[in-house]
Write a protein that holds these residues in place. Sequence first.
Motif, PDB file in Angstrom:
ATOM      1  N   UNK A  36      -1.896  -7.397   5.544  1.00  0.00           N
ATOM      2  CA  UNK A  36      -2.651  -8.786   4.471  1.00  0.00           C
ATOM      3  C   UNK A  36      -1.846 -10.441   5.605  1.00  0.00           C
ATOM      4  N   UNK A  37      -3.362 -10.484   4.997  1.00  0.00           N
ATOM      5  CA  UNK A  37      -2.308 -12.277   5.276  1.00  0.00           C
ATOM      6  C   UNK A  37      -3.128 -12.594   4.543  1.00  0.00           C
TER       7      UNK A  37
ATOM      8  N   UNK B  39       2.148  -4.633   8.053  1.00  0.00           N
ATOM      9  CA  UNK B  39       3.067  -6.082   7.899  1.00  0.00           C
ATOM     10  C   UNK B  39       1.641  -7.065   7.280  1.00  0.00           C
ATOM     11  N   UNK B  40       2.944  -7.524   6.421  1.00  0.00           N
ATOM     12  CA  UNK B  40       2.881  -7.889   4.820  1.00  0.00           C
ATOM     13  C   UNK B  40       2.134  -9.753   5.455  1.00  0.00           C
ATOM     14  N   UNK B  41       2.704 -10.142   6.580  1.00  0.00           N
ATOM     15  CA  UNK B  41       2.483 -11.575   6.609  1.00  0.00           C
ATOM     16  C   UNK B  41       1.533 -11.680   8.013  1.00  0.00           C
ATOM     17  N   UNK B  42       0.382 -11.149   8.128  1.00  0.00           N
ATOM     18  CA  UNK B  42       0.501  -9.838   9.395  1.00  0.00           C
ATOM     19  C   UNK B  42      -0.166 -10.955  10.923  1.00  0.00           C
ATOM     20  N   UNK B  43      -0.333 -12.681   9.745  1.00  0.00           N
ATOM     21  CA  UNK B  43      -1.553 -13.586  10.771  1.00  0.00           C
ATOM     22  C   UNK B  43      -2.771 -13.399  11.577  1.00  0.00           C
TER      23      UNK B  43
ATOM     24  N   UNK C 191      12.327 -12.378  -2.173  1.00  0.00           N
ATOM     25  CA  UNK C 191      13.324 -10.950  -3.049  1.00  0.00           C
ATOM     26  C   UNK C 191      11.626 -10.324  -3.621  1.00  0.00           C
ATOM     27  N   UNK C 192      11.232 -10.946  -4.375  1.00  0.00           N
ATOM     28  CA  UNK C 192       9.507 -10.570  -5.580  1.00  0.00           C
ATOM     29  C   UNK C 192       8.966  -9.342  -4.112  1.00  0.00           C
TER      30      UNK C 192
ATOM     31  N   UNK D  19      -5.492 -12.228   1.710  1.00  0.00           N
ATOM     32  CA  UNK D  19      -5.039 -12.167   0.295  1.00  0.00           C
ATOM     33  C   UNK D  19      -3.773 -12.726   0.163  1.00  0.00           C
ATOM     34  N   UNK D  20      -2.940 -12.957  -1.235  1.00  0.00           N
ATOM     35  CA  UNK D  20      -1.250 -12.858  -1.145  1.00  0.00           C
ATOM     36  C   UNK D  20      -1.169 -11.464  -1.075  1.00  0.00           C
ATOM     37  N   UNK D  21      -0.005 -10.905  -0.426  1.00  0.00           N
ATOM     38  CA  UNK D  21       0.709  -9.991  -0.551  1.00  0.00           C
ATOM     39  C   UNK D  21       1.397  -9.379  -1.849  1.00  0.00           C
ATOM     40  N   UNK D  22       1.535 -10.503  -2.331  1.00  0.00           N
ATOM     41  CA  UNK D  22       1.919  -9.520  -3.589  1.00  0.00           C
ATOM     42  C   UNK D  22       1.349  -8.734  -4.779  1.00  0.00           C
ATOM     43  N   UNK D  23       0.327  -8.854  -5.124  1.00  0.00           N
ATOM     44  CA  UNK D  23      -0.944  -8.703  -5.808  1.00  0.00           C
ATOM     45  C   UNK D  23      -1.150  -7.774  -5.239  1.00  0.00           C
ATOM     46  N   UNK D  24      -1.670  -7.831  -3.690  1.00  0.00           N
ATOM     47  CA  UNK D  24      -2.479  -6.819  -3.131  1.00  0.00           C
ATOM     48  C   UNK D  24      -1.173  -4.996  -3.636  1.00  0.00           C
TER      49      UNK D  24
END
Length: 300
Positions: free
Chosen positions: A256-257, A234-238, A71-72, A27-32
């Motif tokens: 998160x990915x 890793x927020x963009x773990x691929x 930045x968010x 899912x999307x990292x930001x709400x996580x």
Amino acid sequence: MNIYSDLLTKKELRNILKTQNQLLFQGDVLPFLNNLSSDPIFDLVVTSPPYNIGKSYESVQHLDDYFASQQKVIHAIDKQIKPSGAICWQVGNYIDKSNQSIYPLDFGFHEIFSNLGYILKNRIIWKFGHGMHARKRLSGRYETVLWYVKSNDYTFNLDAIRVPSKYPKKRYYKGPKKGEISSNPLGKNPEDVWEIPNVKGNHIEKTSHPCQFPVGLVERIILGMTNEGDVVFDPYMGVGSAGLAALLHKRKFIGTEIDKGYVNEALKRFKDFYNGSLKYRSHLKPIYDHKKSPLGDPNV
Ligand SMILES: C[S@@+](CC[C@H](N)C(=O)[O-])C[C@H]1O[C@@H](n2cnc3c(N)ncnc32)[C@H](O)[C@@H]1O
């Protein structure tokens, strides 16, 4: 081993990590991140975010919008980093299609991190051998890793990442230690230029992801900047390369990915790790000398 896709509370996250070494979120990292309470949990955040260059998983935005959205995420990450924690943010260059100018993305990221009070310890140059051959500028063969710490009470395990010395038999030639070996028997500091092959073509770690981390790159970061049992995010773990490096060295991992296919591929690689069939290239493996290949001999 599960893939989670419903938002978790911090309590649920901590409970999962009591029994599991990894937590994969699709899912999307930001709400996580925004769903977590503010007691920090990460010892290290290591990632390569979308570069805004039009890869299959990103839509190209104006640079100002790109940095505003990054930045968010970075502000949300900051709330979850322990006071002794660190961030390794790995980026390359953005190319402005209107005039073909390059913009090193770390310029923009440095502003965001320094405004949050982060201390830059090194700007590591990751040098690699493969890529496009440019015609109207020099071919690009490096990207950077910005290593930030939140305070000067940070982890740095130099002995864990030493590399072979250039002259291990060198001796002091004068003074009270004359005749003794002068270089550190554990090897030398790996310095801030790291040559580690990127994952292209027939690299043993190649998956369907167009720009995955080589495990060795993250391995050196994790060994040097964390301790066993630490939590790496890793927020963009691929396809989970940072997670594999964490598990290989007894750290816990949260990733998160947004792309379901990549998370599934990450899960498969984690399973390969647990059943002993994971293929990876250690950061210590010497770079292949292409001159030894018959293809490198101009007379053949
Ligand atoms: C540069 S790649 C990272 C590759 C990774 N280091 C690896 O070794 O596979 C960036 C990744 O971020 C993912 N991504 C993009 N936007 C995201 C978002 N909002 N939340 C979570 N992941 C996202 C993309 O799908 C892509 O896989």
